[in-house]
Design an enzyme around this catalytic site. Structure first.
Site, PDB file in Angstrom:
ATOM      1  N   CYS A 198     -44.446  70.039 -13.548  1.00  0.00           N
ATOM      2  CA  CYS A 198     -45.258  70.316 -14.726  1.00  0.00           C
ATOM      3  C   CYS A 198     -44.414  70.196 -15.989  1.00  0.00           C
ATOM      4  CB  CYS A 198     -45.868  71.709 -14.636  1.00  0.00           C
ATOM      5  SG  CYS A 198     -46.745  72.181 -16.126  1.00  0.00           S
ATOM      6  N   GLU A 209     -50.290  68.722  -8.960  1.00  0.00           N
ATOM      7  CA  GLU A 209     -50.437  68.358 -10.363  1.00  0.00           C
ATOM      8  C   GLU A 209     -51.408  67.170 -10.511  1.00  0.00           C
ATOM      9  OE1 GLU A 209     -50.068  69.243 -13.220  1.00  0.00           O
ATOM     10  OE2 GLU A 209     -48.198  70.266 -13.652  1.00  0.00           O
TER      11      GLU A 209
END
Lengths: 224, 224, 224, 224
Positions: free
Chosen positions: D135, D209
């Site tokens: 991230c 993600e």
């Protein structure tokens, strides 16, 4: 040299103060006042409950199924067997289950157990194992040593059962397996730059274990 | 009656032993040997590091953003401000940063901090708050009380700065807000059947806080 | 009304979507493509490993020895029995242990298990129990319901063993006891102002369980 | 090669699927349906709350004060600044604070955040950092790449602000520092036998993600 030997060597004074504590010496010689042993026994019961939690934390923290099973053995040993054996042992010293369960944790009991649990939670399985090692392997060392040194007069020692339990094959094997299991983790997670942090954990845990004996010794004056 | 008052009332002897400890009395009278205070100061630095971790755990444990922010204030206060102030305070007593950072945690420092951290991890935010309360609110009570009782002679008290910090508006307000925050959690998480468990946490934490003072008092003999 | 019934009632749509999922319906009717079931079985093995960790976390989080023992039963059931039974069950479907152990967790497996573990870690034992309930009690409800509705044609159903395992007395009793255990925690830790937070946990866990079925159903297209 | 580069190289397909996701491409081209972006924005707000908890966990898990401070920066950035900026950004897209705060976490939001939190809790600080890296560093990579490729038409891109935030010096520096901090942990805690476990964490986090982007893309159909 396995990890335990290395840690022990690097914490020589703290380790000696723990395994050769006056409480241990008097236990081996059979001269320990009964009140000291009784106080120790009750606190050791409360200690075991927290140690079962620590092993359970080990299951949670385990990166493999083998690690989970190794740690589970510790939880089962305590919750399925040792706690009841302990109550029985206490009964032999005139203490009933309600008395034991009503007892409150003394400071050294809290200090060592919370240190182990918190160290394990903050770190990984190896941190937890290193925090547990002084107790698990240390008791095997103490038991075997006392048995060897006091074998001639063991028959008349009121603490014979305690000594023989930890000197016995079952416990010796359990401690040996714990060392092997810790080495397995070390093989994967140990680096030289990390080692000093583990050494600190081991040293602190040894200090807190010695305090646990001292608590027993101090009990005579305060409790009888 | 708010939760803190109730917990304090139900732990009367342990609370008194903590807030009226001989260390506190001598601090207020200015008669505390310097060596005791120095030992306390260094350990308090190490204590604060663990308390920052406890507040961070509070952020992790928070069920709402408001709770997260309340807990974050505690982490920031310590890591952004108090640790440096502490080093500065220590400098006034002749101790340098390297000396302080090289110091090792004493037993009572480990005992109380790990108890707080582990209690918070095992339980919920309310358990953590109750474990923190004797320190956070207790210091406000001690500071205010010492200021009031020793106000005439405070100018000549070598520990004046310490007393005035905790008696000061800033800290008093911080402690008051902590109590309000704990009551907010209690409103959601407290039941009568749970209360005895919280009372035990509070009582144990108070005992461990008193031990922290005792460590300071004992330092004189051992360290100077 | 016990806590489980209340939670279920307040999560009606999510609960129905879970227990009456198309995967479940086809399983009951024996019409589920084998590939779907195979994918589910392998993921369920990986799921069980995480569930053993969740039960171990329950031991760690337990406020009493009784709670510790109740939670330990869950760890033992999985690590001592169910994982091997699962391997055996998989063998009947042509999958070997190495195949299963080499499999990687699919998203819904990660999503539900980490949600349970993290909810339990952040909160208390009751939070953990509520996060586990949709799985533990839900499987009992699904098993019993499928058995009842499809009893006439169960002999020819390729998924008979699965249905009978969860419809069987052993599992039904385990689920019943879990509900009783959760109610015991609720008696101590449940308040009305806290309830909505538990309801959210239960609802989310039910959604994530339904996704686990959906993963099985989707497997047909992608994996065969 | 730093740890991040190595992890990325070893997770090539999962990393590409994440950073070159169709959502990202359409965002860069300015062709992403508004409904997709809106759904993403709201979920990203809920995501940030969990990420603040993850950074707080990092403070708790930190073995040194420097680590604590590095992690604290992450908590402060989110709780003191980013959440409010996010509300403001949402306002520009017609969404009010009450709308956002009433929103419920979507599956991919839960899946990734709980994976990060639980990985960090079970392991050590390095495990947590590796779970956070896709991230934190990934957004920097995506932002910089989009800016470079679409610089000519950026003025007319409705998502310009988003792109420029992550392509901006402030965020780029934050990501760079995160990588340096992770390398510091790796220097102490990384071994070759441990590396595959970290690679698995990184790969899973990258998959989760990508699912987060997919959630945004899927929102168009379901929500508008």
């Amino acid at each position: 040299m396995d990890l335990f030997q290395r840690l022990k060597t690097d914490a020589r004074p703290e380790w000696s103060a723990y395994v050769s504590h006056e409480f241990v010496e008097q236990l081996g010689a059979g001269s320990l006042p009964e009140g000291c042993f009784r106080h120790y026994l009750v606190q050791d019961y409360l200690f075991l409950i927290q140690f079962a939690r620590a092993y359970a934390l080990g299951v949670y923290k385990s990166p493999t199924i083998d690690d989970m099973r190794a740690s589970l053995e510790g939880v089962k040993a305590i919750l399925d067997t040792e706690l009841d054996l302990h109550i029985e042992l206490c009964a032999g010293w005139g203490m009933t289950r309600p008395m034991i369960e009503a007892a409150e944790e003394d400071r050294p009991t809290m200090a060592y157990t919370r240190f182990v649990l918190e160290t394990g939670m903050a770190g990984d399985l190896l941190d937890l194992q290193v925090a547990l090692a002084p107790c698990i392997i240390g008791y095997a060392e103490i038991g075997a040593d006392l048995k060897k040194r006091h074998t001639a007069k063991i028959a008349g020692n009121p603490y014979r059962r305690w000594i023989e339990e930890y000197a016995g094959d079952l416990y010796q094997e359990l401690a040996r397996e714990f060392g092997i299991w810790m080495d397995k983790s070390a093989k994967i997670y140990l680096t030289e730059s990390r080692y000093p942090r583990l050494a600190t954990i081991f040293r602190k845990a040894s200090i807190l274990e010695a305090d646990f004996w001292q608590m027993g010794l101090d009990a005579e004056a305060t409790q009888r």
